[in-house]
Design a protein around this motif. Structure first.
Motif, mmCIF file in Angstrom:
data_model
loop_
_atom_site.group_PDB
_atom_site.id
_atom_site.type_symbol
_atom_site.label_atom_id
_atom_site.label_comp_id
_atom_site.label_asym_id
_atom_site.label_seq_id
_atom_site.Cartn_x
_atom_site.Cartn_y
_atom_site.Cartn_z
ATOM 1 N N TRP A 19 0.833 -1.205 0.000
ATOM 2 C CA TRP A 19 0.000 0.000 0.000
ATOM 3 C C TRP A 19 0.863 1.248 0.000
ATOM 4 N N ALA A 22 2.405 1.930 -3.353
ATOM 5 C CA ALA A 22 1.442 2.411 -4.342
ATOM 6 C C ALA A 22 0.916 3.805 -4.035
ATOM 7 N N ASN A 23 0.938 4.222 -2.767
ATOM 8 C CA ASN A 23 0.253 5.455 -2.371
ATOM 9 C C ASN A 23 1.147 6.576 -1.877
ATOM 10 N N ASP A 48 1.502 17.038 -3.939
ATOM 11 C CA ASP A 48 1.597 15.629 -3.565
ATOM 12 C C ASP A 48 1.477 15.417 -2.059
ATOM 13 N N TRP A 52 -1.007 12.829 -0.288
ATOM 14 C CA TRP A 52 -0.546 11.860 0.710
ATOM 15 C C TRP A 52 -1.392 11.955 1.984
ATOM 16 N N ARG A 55 -4.839 10.421 1.318
ATOM 17 C CA ARG A 55 -4.809 8.964 1.247
ATOM 18 C C ARG A 55 -4.649 8.340 2.629
ATOM 19 N N LYS A 59 -7.431 5.968 4.566
ATOM 20 C CA LYS A 59 -7.042 4.630 5.022
ATOM 21 C C LYS A 59 -7.185 4.499 6.535
#
Length: 402
Positions: A19, A22-23, A48, A52, A55, A59
């Motif tokens: 994960w 990918a993230n 970015d 981040w 994301r 999660k």
């Protein structure tokens, strides 16, 4: 999130690694110090880094052990530790930080109503709301229970008037958790714990310029501020118990356990740039070398103690009075480290501004000055020593026996 159990940490490690790969944006892996500066900046996230943060919030891994029902990661402590290891391996830093995460959120999970948790926890999980703390007052520092900010009962709401001091980040905060007096006939038993918006009329934050040149703290003036009774956390006049629990969470965050990778610099390696090496490749000054090694040993011992305390506390619902020991020990080690840094920098460790000094040198000077406050905020060393003597060592209260 799949339940891997205690025997499935390898499977979880693989999931976390995949994960993160990918993230976690590749652009943020280039400069760890710059990434940590973004995390701590009061400016809104951009590019970015904003991606981040979004994301990690979605999660729930910014608060990995918080209940999944409120958006947290729902991980065990073992899984959270694996996640931290995998983040460190890839150079990732948790972007979900602040007083909402380290202080108010854990306290609300314990003392809040279901409606309050549903209202406030998701925004903390996603890092959407910045919180500040309204505890100390001009006449109520170490003796916090003497606070005088009043909350008058007006039926469906409280009307709050008073002044707070040393309110960290108040000029940027959206919300405040605040101690107020709801009963003037009692001291500790007359205090309640409320939350309210910093953006409403009647709330004014004035930054205080410190000796290090920055203004992380504020004076906060509260004038006729309406607080709905739904925003009373814990029982009426029971705020002192809530506050004590919150302060334990605060001190648990001052034990040095959350130092980012960019902060974990071996002093000896930096010192060689200024002092030089001997013919064996060691720091040329043997006395300085010994004191630097002792500081690194103290830091390693503290981290080992923090990890052991975390293991021993597995069966408990939260931090204990031992956080007072960790807080005092960490602040002493950090202050000694700052002193050593200026010592080996020599005259380059005396700069305040100008092109003759590197950014790291100027940062070291300002950090050394800022670090002096560590013996005071979160409860002074003397307050922590009283807690240690009474609640851990069981020593008598001499002030009451006289």
């Amino acid at each position: 999130m799949a339940d891997f159990g205690d025997s499935g940490l390898d499977a979880f490690r693989a999931e976390a690694r995949d994960w993160l790969e990918a993230n976690f944006p590749a652009s943020l892996r280039k400069d760890l110090a710059a990434l940590e500066a973004m995390v701590m900046s009061p400016e809104p996230p951009k590019g970015d880094f904003a991606l981040w943060k979004e994301r990690m919030g979605a999660k729930g891994w910014g608060v990995p052990t918080w209940p999944a029902q409120y958006g947290g990661g729902g991980l065990s402590r073992e899984q959270a530790r694996v996640l931290q290891q995998e983040m460190a391996a890839i150079g990732a830093v948790n972007p979900i930080v602040g007083m909402g995460v380290s202080m108010f959120g854990p306290t609300l999970l314990e003392y809040g109503t279901e409606a309050q948790k549903q209202k406030y926890i998701p925004d903390i999980v996603h890092g959407r709301i910045r919180w500040c703390q309204g505890f100390s007052e001009p006449g109520a520092g170490s003796d916090l229970a003497s606070l005088q900010t009043r909350a008058e009962d007006k039926g469906d709401h409280f009307l709050v008037n008073g002044q707070k001091i040393w309110t960290s980040g108040a000029q940027w905060a959206d919300m405040i958790f605040c101690l107020v007096r709801t009963d003037t006939t009692k001291k500790h038993e007359g205090i309640s714990f409320v939350v309210f918006s910093m953006r409403q009329p009647g709330v004014e934050a004035r930054p205080i310029r410190l000796i290090a040149g920055n203004s992380p703290f504020c004076e906060t003036f509260i004038t006729d501020v309406k607080v709905p009774k739904d925003d009373l956390i814990g029982p009426l006049n029971g705020g002192w118990s809530v506050a004590k629990r919150l302060l334990q969470h605060e001190r648990s965050g001052m034990d040095g356990a959350r130092r980012g990778p960019a902060q974990k610099v071996i002093l000896g390696q930096v010192a060689k740039r200024y002092v030089g090496e001997d013919d064996q490749g060691r720091l040329a000054d043997p006395d300085l070398r010994t004191r630097i090694v002792m500081n690194e040993m103290d830091q390693a011992a503290l981290q080992a103690t923090v990890r052991r305390a975390a293991q021993e506390a597995k069966g408990n619902s939260g931090p204990s009075a031992t956080t007072s020991i960790m807080k005092n020990a960490n602040m002493k080690i950090a202050q000694d480290r700052a002193e050593l840094t200026l010592e080996f920098m020599g005259h380059q460790g005396l700069g305040w501004e100008g092109q003759d000094f590197a950014a790291a040198e100027l940062s070291a000077v300002r950090g050394w000055l800022s670090g002096k406050a560590g013996s005071i905020y979160g409860g002074s060393n003397e307050v922590q020593n009283n807690i240690i003597s009474k609640r851990i060592l069981g020593l008598p209260d001499l002030t009451q026996s006289r």
